[in-house]
Scaffold this active site. Structure first.
Site, PDB file in Angstrom:
ATOM      1  N   GLY A 259     -58.918   3.575   7.903  1.00 31.69           N
ATOM      2  CA  GLY A 259     -58.615   3.109   6.692  1.00 31.69           C
ATOM      3  C   GLY A 259     -57.375   3.895   5.967  1.00 31.69           C
ATOM      4  N   CYS A 262     -52.293   5.772   5.430  1.00 28.76           N
ATOM      5  CA  CYS A 262     -51.368   5.900   6.279  1.00 28.76           C
ATOM      6  C   CYS A 262     -51.339   5.098   7.662  1.00 28.76           C
ATOM      7  CB  CYS A 262     -51.407   7.323   6.745  1.00 28.76           C
ATOM      8  SG  CYS A 262     -50.704   8.464   5.427  1.00 28.76           S
ATOM      9  N   ARG A 330     -57.880   3.022  -0.355  1.00 32.81           N
ATOM     10  CA  ARG A 330     -56.873   2.353   0.454  1.00 32.81           C
ATOM     11  C   ARG A 330     -57.433   1.737   1.596  1.00 32.81           C
ATOM     12  NH1 ARG A 330     -51.315   5.079  -1.286  1.00 32.81           N
ATOM     13  NH2 ARG A 330     -52.789   6.758  -1.178  1.00 32.81           N
TER      14      ARG A 330
END
Length: 434
Positions: A259, A262, A330
């Protein structure tokens, strides 16, 4: 040297602070007035080990300053880093609107020679787009555009910046190369290289590096899933192949998928670049498909355990960030797991050392936020481990067992020894073990 960093997100703030730490005079520019005000007062907006100490030190010593004025920042810096967000669009392409808008603004206020550096992760050809925008209002002799991708690992970003494995600089300008070589000289005193190349190759290098690492992760997750079906043990397989110097031992740990900010974005962007050039990049298709499936492996095992009926079932989750030593959620696998469990009406209690405030902004009061990992376990039917924080590695197993209604653990990070867990009386499900 006088440096300006436009954008104080993760990359911009780490870069600006670390440049200041080596004696440079740095001004960071951001449009968020409240954020700038807080940073001026020494309040750091992100969690990154080791960053806060040098952040405060360089503010106090006057080498690190903040402003909302791009004009003041531009007047200050001989080098201007663009560390702006490039979020993925619906088709996977990187959104360059922030970078190109700042480039347009810069073209109207630059009065002397500047090196404009793309620090954000950007698709191949972006430096030319930035250059074309600048040329609309500027004489080409007043600037050079350089690509200088970052290779920072969240959790150890300060170390990575101050002691990089390599520095990649894309430029076709001897003048800009001289400036960049001088800037990075203090960071490579131990002999690690500054690699100069053309701009397009530098842009491709960043995507190639992250996509290759994502491929290793997805490959090992496939091996782990196959190990379970064949009664092989992925821990042994990992050691067996990791000692081969051609393969290496890093990024071979199976789990619940990658995850963060990047890998998902960069793999998608490289895939979109291949589509734009009519190239069928089949490996990237597989990497993305495997990762999407792997993120749901724990949620699916929980559903299977309870016959797809989670009404009234209490689940504890340890770890919410996409990796330890960061508050970044994220594309975190834990969030995908949360979504499935909530959709199926599970009752959920969570703990993470750093990421709970970020999660609370998304889920509000839909879940319970515990003060520590043990509070999550009160009368729960199962525990799911989603992030390998150190604090989870050697817990009090007797306390865990006494609090749980059922001693059932779904370990998405293989933190514990399978046989020891069974000897302690736990029902224990991990990744890639028979």
């Amino acid at each position: 040297m006088k440096i300006t960093v436009v954008g104080t997100g993760y990359v911009g703030l780490v870069s600006g602070t670390c440049f200041a730490e080596t004696g440079n005079n740095v001004v960071c520019v951001d449009i968020d007035q409240e954020k700038v005000k807080a940073m001026k007062n020494g309040q750091i907006p992100i969690y990154e080990p080791g960053l806060e100490t040098i952040f405060k030190r360089n503010i106090e010593q006057g080498r690190l300053r903040f402003t909302t004025s791009l004009e003041k920042g531009t007047e200050h810096g001989e080098i201007i880093f663009l560390a702006l967000p490039t979020p993925p669009g619906g088709d996977g392409s990187a959104d360059l609107s922030f970078i190109l808008k700042v480039a347009e603004d810069l073209s109207k206020i630059i009065k002397s020679y500047k090196v404009i550096v793309d620090k954000s992760t950007v698709p191949v050809g972006t430096s030319e787009k930035v250059e074309n925008v600048l040329k609309k209002n500027l004489d080409p002799s007043l600037f050079d555009v350089v690509s200088n991708p970052e290779f920072l690992r969240e959790g150890v970003a300060v170390h990575d910046f101050l002691k990089p494995d390599r520095v990649v600089v894309g430029t076709s300008s001897p003048k800009a190369e001289k400036v960049m070589r001088r800037l990075y000289a203090p960071f490579v005193r131990q002999g690690n290289p500054i690699i100069f190349m053309n701009e397009r190759s530098a842009e491709m290098t960043k995507y190639a590096a992250n996509s290759f690492l994502a491929t290793k992760i997805s490959f090992m997750n496939e091996i782990a899933n196959l190990c379970e079906l064949t009664d092989a043990n992925v821990d042994m397989v990992r050691k067996g192949i990791g000692t081969d110097t051609r393969i290496g031992k890093r990024f071979l740990f199976p789990g619940v998928g990658y995850g963060g900010s990047c890998f998902p974005k960069d793999v998608q962007a490289l895939h979109k670049t291949s589509q734009d050039h009519n190239y069928d990049f089949k490996i990237l298709d597989a990497v993305m498909a495997v990762n999407s499936r792997q993120k749901l492996i724990i949620a699916n095992r929980i559903l299977n355990q309870f016959n797809d009926n989670l009404e009234g079932i209490k689940i504890a989750i340890w770890g919410l960030s996409f990796k330890p030593s960061t508050d970044d959620i994220r594309e975190a696998p834990a969030l995908y797991t949360l979504d499935v469990l909530l959709k199926n009406n599970a009752i959920i209690s969570v703990f993470d050392p750093e990421a709970m405030n970020n999660v609370k902004e998304i889920y509000g009061n839909k879940i319970h936020y515990a003060k520590d990992q043990y509070e999550t376990l009160e009368d729960v039917d199962a525990l799911a481990i989603m992030t390998e924080w150190n604090v989870f590695r050697t817990p009090d197993f007797n306390l865990i067992k006494s609090k749980m209604k059922t001693p059932l653990i779904f370990d998405g990070r293989n933190l514990f020894n399978k046989k020891e867990m069974e000897d302690l009386g736990f029902l224990y499900s991990s990744i890639g073990r028979p």
